[in-house]
Design an enzyme around this catalytic site. Structure first.
Site, mmCIF file in Angstrom:
data_model
loop_
_atom_site.group_PDB
_atom_site.id
_atom_site.type_symbol
_atom_site.label_atom_id
_atom_site.label_comp_id
_atom_site.label_asym_id
_atom_site.label_seq_id
_atom_site.Cartn_x
_atom_site.Cartn_y
_atom_site.Cartn_z
ATOM 1 N N SER A 49 -18.427 57.148 0.079
ATOM 2 C CA SER A 49 -18.176 55.490 -0.694
ATOM 3 C C SER A 49 -18.882 54.618 -1.220
ATOM 4 O O SER A 49 -20.057 55.179 -1.519
ATOM 5 C CB SER A 49 -16.897 55.487 -0.229
ATOM 6 O OG SER A 49 -16.594 54.261 -1.196
ATOM 7 N N ASP A 58 -9.370 62.782 -6.601
ATOM 8 C CA ASP A 58 -9.843 61.032 -5.755
ATOM 9 C C ASP A 58 -9.549 59.730 -7.248
ATOM 10 O O ASP A 58 -10.156 60.134 -8.391
ATOM 11 C CB ASP A 58 -11.918 61.279 -5.632
ATOM 12 C CG ASP A 58 -11.759 59.871 -5.620
ATOM 13 O OD1 ASP A 58 -11.134 58.406 -5.156
ATOM 14 O OD2 ASP A 58 -12.673 59.492 -4.461
ATOM 15 N N HIS A 80 -9.065 59.759 -2.406
ATOM 16 C CA HIS A 80 -10.170 59.298 -1.649
ATOM 17 C C HIS A 80 -10.159 58.703 -0.518
ATOM 18 O O HIS A 80 -11.424 58.623 0.299
ATOM 19 C CB HIS A 80 -10.771 57.695 -2.675
ATOM 20 C CG HIS A 80 -11.351 56.737 -2.059
ATOM 21 N ND1 HIS A 80 -13.093 57.490 -2.653
ATOM 22 C CD2 HIS A 80 -12.421 56.067 -1.469
ATOM 23 C CE1 HIS A 80 -14.254 56.465 -2.764
ATOM 24 N NE2 HIS A 80 -13.568 55.757 -1.734
#
Length: 294
Positions: free
Chosen positions: A176, A241, A270
């Site tokens: 991320s 996501d 995610h």
């Protein structure tokens, strides 16, 4: 793995007007989009001899024994920007060739990630070295884009100089927001490999999916740096996501000069890619077999 934070792209009409009518500096965008440091879940204690030890709070959700906790090495180093940054070395596989330099997500700290590092490293036969961003955990200062780059540089230097791990044995792993410093470092130093887990193209492209170029006030422009990465790159992204759209992973993959077969996890969001069997399978295949012949 602990949840990596809420949606990055939930902006009000006023915020949209503010971004386009009064374009902010990259640091303002970075702070608005990315940084959600939790209350620290650990501390680093130093005894009279100078030895350091890790102490976790209940919120760290430690899943292993005291013996394994005592084996986790912790230290604090200083960055080029003057901040003190907490670092952690988890020796999951002492005979392993590779060490992951792991840059975690935006809403966790080392205490919350420690159990995950042990589980991951033992399963893929890698040691794991990680660090907290400025303003996270025991790290001082405030989180910012410039500090992200200084933080990972400091961690890299500790791994190289204190522990003697050579670049050809270091795998940079970013998840991320952690893909941002990972891409930056990988664009400047060659290493064994790079793993980009749910990467973003840039800050504005997360907030405004129709953005087609990098503006001067954008933050985290990984899409413009990843073409300079000379190491093999494995991109991992969930097709559903909800924080960083799958299109980001696809675009990053297409820009990598030495991209290997990516892992697109069908149906994953995610924060749950690690729950799918193909996650560990792909990592093992990449590290154990593909790197040996690259």
């Amino acid at each position: 793995m602990p949840e990596q934070g809420p949606r990055m792209n939930s902006f009000s009409l006023g915020e949209l007007c503010w971004l386009f009518c009064c374009p902010p500096c990259p640091s303002r965008i970075a702070a608005k989009l990315a940084f959600l440091p939790p209350e620290p879940t650990y501390s680093v204690h130093t005894d009279p001899s100078g030895a350091t030890s890790l102490h976790l709070t209940e919120r760290a959700d430690w899943q292993y024994s005291q013996r394994e906790l005592d084996a986790v090495e912790v230290l604090v180093t200083r960055t080029s920007r003057g901040n003190r940054v907490g670092c952690m070395f988890v020796r999951c596989a002492p005979a392993s060739r590779y060490t992951l330099l792991f840059s975690h997500g935006n809403a966790v700290d080392l205490g919350q990630m420690c159990s995950f590092y042990i589980g991951l490293g033992s399963r893929i036969n890698c040691n794991v070295f990680s660090y907290d961003y400025s303003g996270y955990g025991v790290s001082t200062g405030k989180p910012s884009e410039k500090n992200l780059y200084a933080d990972i540089e400091a961690a890299w230097q500790v791994l190289r100089n204190k522990y003697g791990v050579t670049p050809e044995n270091i795998i940079l792993y970013g998840q991320s927001i952690g893909t941002v410093p990972t891409v930056d470092l990988a664009s400047r130093y060659e290493c064994a490999a790079v793993i980009l887990h749910s990467p973003l193209m840039s800050g504005l492209r997360v907030a405004f999916p129709d953005t087609r170029k990098t503006y001067c006030f954008d933050a985290f422009p990984s899409i413009d740096k990843v073409s300079k990465v000379a190491s093999p790159v494995l991109v991992i992204h969930g097709t559903e996501d909800e924080v960083i759209d799958f299109s980001h992973g696809l675009a990053i993959y297409e820009r990598c000069p030495r991209a290997v077969e990516p892992l697109w996890v069908e149906g994953a969001g995610h924060n749950d890619i690690e729950l799918y069997a193909q996650y560990l399978e792909r990592l093992k295949q990449f590290i154990t077999f593909e790197l040996a012949t690259s």
